[in-house]
Design a protein around this motif. Structure first.
Motif, PDB file in Angstrom:
ATOM      1  N   CYS A 480     -16.734  35.555  -9.823  1.00 10.30           N
ATOM      2  CA  CYS A 480     -15.428  35.732 -10.481  1.00 10.30           C
ATOM      3  C   CYS A 480     -14.757  34.403 -10.767  1.00 10.30           C
ATOM      4  O   CYS A 480     -13.737  34.350 -11.440  1.00 10.30           O
ATOM      5  N   GLY A 481     -15.300  33.302 -10.233  1.00  5.32           N
ATOM      6  CA  GLY A 481     -14.776  31.979 -10.559  1.00  5.32           C
ATOM      7  C   GLY A 481     -13.595  31.534  -9.722  1.00  5.32           C
ATOM      8  O   GLY A 481     -13.052  30.451  -9.926  1.00  5.32           O
ATOM      9  N   PHE A 482     -13.206  32.333  -8.751  1.00  5.64           N
ATOM     10  CA  PHE A 482     -12.006  32.031  -7.958  1.00  5.64           C
ATOM     11  C   PHE A 482     -12.198  30.808  -7.057  1.00  5.64           C
ATOM     12  O   PHE A 482     -11.315  29.982  -6.918  1.00  5.64           O
ATOM     13  N   CYS A 483     -13.371  30.701  -6.427  1.00  5.93           N
ATOM     14  CA  CYS A 483     -13.549  29.565  -5.507  1.00  5.93           C
ATOM     15  C   CYS A 483     -14.713  28.673  -5.967  1.00  5.93           C
ATOM     16  O   CYS A 483     -15.709  29.150  -6.508  1.00  5.93           O
ATOM     17  N   CYS A 486     -18.728  28.979  -4.934  1.00  3.91           N
ATOM     18  CA  CYS A 486     -19.452  30.068  -5.605  1.00  3.91           C
ATOM     19  C   CYS A 486     -19.523  29.826  -7.104  1.00  3.91           C
ATOM     20  O   CYS A 486     -20.584  29.955  -7.715  1.00  3.91           O
ATOM     21  N   CYS A 526     -15.874  35.095  -0.635  1.00  2.30           N
ATOM     22  CA  CYS A 526     -16.226  36.496  -0.377  1.00  2.30           C
ATOM     23  C   CYS A 526     -17.747  36.666  -0.306  1.00  2.30           C
ATOM     24  O   CYS A 526     -18.513  35.723  -0.506  1.00  2.30           O
TER      25      CYS A 526
HETATM   26 FE1  SF4 Z   1     -15.153  34.959  -6.634  1.00 11.42          FE
HETATM   27 FE2  SF4 Z   1     -16.139  35.725  -4.270  1.00 11.42          FE
HETATM   28 FE3  SF4 Z   1     -17.546  34.070  -5.825  1.00 11.42          FE
HETATM   29 FE4  SF4 Z   1     -15.375  33.154  -4.672  1.00 11.42          FE
HETATM   30  S1  SF4 Z   1     -17.219  33.909  -3.607  1.00 11.42           S
HETATM   31  S2  SF4 Z   1     -15.912  32.876  -6.858  1.00 11.42           S
HETATM   32  S3  SF4 Z   1     -14.068  34.974  -4.683  1.00 11.42           S
HETATM   33  S4  SF4 Z   1     -17.004  36.177  -6.321  1.00 11.42           S
END
Ligand code: SF4
Length: 586
Positions: A480-483, A486, A526
């Motif tokens: 999802c690009g949030f962190c 990842c 996550c």
């Molecule tokens: Fe998104 Fe989870 Fe990946 Fe972080 S670890 S970018 S919150 S999907």
């Protein structure tokens, strides 16, 4: 009418966008601005929600939007040749809309039809068992502009494929019996049975269900909610699809029992967008339950037991399977995972105490209500009680659902489904674990090989490097690009796998793959990022020759090919002599 039906509630934004797109084919910036005004929320919120989900489009993608499921099992069944065939027939480029704005064809992540692939979605309607002939028929229908509602009904048949039934799949459901049994036990009594049963969540994490319910019940809040997580997006998993298609009564009654115990008044079924075809029959089932007094006010004649269920459809975001991302999506937002704590049991939907349980977990609650916790606890192993439904796909004679008491050996499952020549099994999807032949004596159980249900089999003709490469593309697409660990890590992983596939990888890249795993696991916010490197790490360790035979015979090849990047400049200048290439004398 769409806004009226949803009472212009901003938390229904994902549903509103989906329905608007059904009518308008896409959601333009103008439409987004109009919706923002009507819903009294910011234009930025509408745009950010629209742009987050893979199934929402900001520009025209055609009246017919065709997506080929691209799980590794679809590839093994030949989806790429069918994709190319369809592009050729429709004279299209991948992902591009035809000049007349009629049709586009592209890939999407696993659509949950691995037992009957290759599968496609046409405007989110599932079509299974694709063949060259079926591709031709679909091309003719598209060119003839035949409405989807008039396409042959047999295209849309989705089979259950149940090959082994046990406690859950093998017992006929008697509507209302479980809810009345729970009421007879009383709220405390039912919770006591849940504790005795030691039922653990079937979504993957294996958290004890009674502990979750107890925490929600005791949390401070004005309203409590029950959410059934049917966002079954893990590649290779399709058991929840079958439970909802043929055992919906168990799922909904499980939700009602959870509501009775924790004191919830509202429930949500979060259904993955790929299962849109189930929506009419699930809505009809809920209507029947309301008529039978199993939903609504004073259920079973119990004053204060008021509970009803709404269905929310997802829109193509794997990360929404994570419970806090799912709650964000339910609230009409982009499905990005929240920071935890607080956990949903104390602060979930709209900040209120919320139980989020998997479809299979809730189905099992009905059996515990009827037979009691001790009966349930006696099945399976000490730490993994009851049964587990496996979604079996890949190289076997009989793909489909197999329900076993926990503790079954991998070898037994392989024998039952006709997979004598398996060299590997990927358990629990792309985020799970890859087992090689020497591990087939291990058992399906939380204490040995835990699983959310996916069981993908690979025969000796398969290339395990390509399996891991497919998963690396999946995670890079779904992050999802949030962190940062990842977002960047999944892209790097994919790029390195592609570089090795191109024959440009070296020992340096092999080390980088394992190093990335050390960054992704502890550093990601996550489960998606934390598990994104599992398949690569497992296959590097267990199927190393599949990597090594692709390695270049040098110590290092740069990731960025400068000479290749200058190809466009050479084309523009009309100069392609030896001196126009890097490393040559100018
Ligand atoms: Fe998104 Fe989870 Fe990946 Fe972080 S670890 S970018 S919150 S999907």
């Amino acid at each position: 009418p769409i806004l009226l039906r949803h009472r212009a509630r901003p938390d229904r934004l994902v549903q509103i966008l989906r329905e608007v797109q059904e009518v308008a084919d896409f959601i333009s910036d103008e439409t987004a601005a109009w919706l923002a005004e009507r819903l009294r929320i910011s234009y930025a919120q509408v745009k950010s929600t629209r742009d987050f989900y893979a199934f929402f489009y900001r520009e025209n993608r055609g009246r017919y939007r065709i997506l080929f499921s691209d799980n590794i099992t679809d590839r093994m069944a030949g989806n790429q040749a069918l994709f190319e065939h369809m592009l050729k027939r429709l004279r299209l480029e991948p992902g591009k809309v035809s000049d007349d704005g009629l049709v586009s064809v592209d890939y999407t992540s696993c659509t949950g039809m691995c037992d009957q692939g290759p599968a496609i979605l046409v405007n989110n309607r599932t079509i299974t068992r694709m063949t060259p002939r079926r591709v031709d028929e679909i091309c003719d229908l598209v060119r003839g502009k035949v409405p989807l509602s008039q396409w042959p009904a047999e295209f849309f048949v989705v089979e259950d494929n149940i090959h082994r039934a046990d406690m859950l799949l093998g017992t006929p459901h008697e509507p209302g019996k479980a809810v009345h049994a729970a009421i007879a036990r009383g709220r405390d009594g039912m919770l006591g049975e849940m504790k005795l049963s030691n039922l653990r969540g079937r979504g993957g994490a294996g958290f004890t269900t009674a502990v979750k319910w107890d925490a929600c019940r005791n949390a401070n809040g004005d309203t409590r909610y029950i959410v059934c997580n049917a966002d079954e997006g893990e590649p290779g998993t399709f058991k929840d699809r079958v439970l909802l298609q043929s055992y919906a009564g168990r799922v909904f009654e499980g939700m009602a029992i959870a509501a009775y115990v924790v004191g919830a008044s509202q429930g949500f079924l979060y259904l993955r967008g790929e299962y849109l075809y189930l929506l009419p029959q699930l809505e009809a089932y809920l209507a029947g339950m309301r008529s039978a007094g199993l939903l609504g006010r004073s259920i079973g004649g119990v004053a204060g037991f008021d509970f009803d269920i709404e269905i929310h459809l997802g829109a193509g975001a794997y990360v929404c399977g994570e419970e806090t991302a799912l709650i964000e999506s339910l609230e009409g937002k982009a499905g990005r995972p929240r920071v935890r704590p607080p956990f949903p049991v104390t602060s979930g939907y709209m900040g209120q105490p919320t139980v989020v349980n998997n479809v299979e977990t809730l189905s099992k609650v009905t059996e515990i209500a009827i037979h009691g916790g001790a009966w349930y606890e006696a099945i399976g192993t000490k730490q993994s009680t009851g049964t587990k439904i496996l979604s079996v796909s890949g190289d076997c004679e009989r793909p489909g659902l197999y329900e076993y008491a926990f503790g079954v050996r991998i070898a037994q499952v392989l024998e039952d489904c006709g997979a004598q020549e398996a060299i590997a099994v990927q358990i629990s999807g792309a985020s799970g674990v890859c087992l090689s032949e020497r591990e087939f004596g291990r058992r399906i159980a939380f204490e040995d090989v835990p699983t959310a249900g996916s069981f993908m089999i690979f025969g000796k003709q398969r290339d395990m490097f390509e399996v891991a490469r497919n998963f690396s593309h999946f995670f890079a697409h779904e992050s999802c690009g949030f962190c940062t660990p990842c977002r960047v890590g999944t892209s790097l992983l994919k790029n390195i796998m592609d570089k090795i596939a191109d024959g440009r990888g070296t020992q340096y890249e092999m080390n980088e793959l394992l190093r990335l795993q050390q960054v992704l696991k502890p550093g990601s916010h996550c489960g998606l990022g934390q598990t994104a490197g599992n398949a690569v790490a497992d296959t590097v360790q267990k199927f190393r020759p599949a990597y090594e035979r692709r390695l270049a015979e040098t110590d290092f090849v740069p990731a960025f090919d400068l000479d290749a990047a200058l190809a466009r400049a050479r084309e523009l200048t009309g100069r392609d002599d030896a001196a126009a290439h890097l490393g040559e004398e100018a």
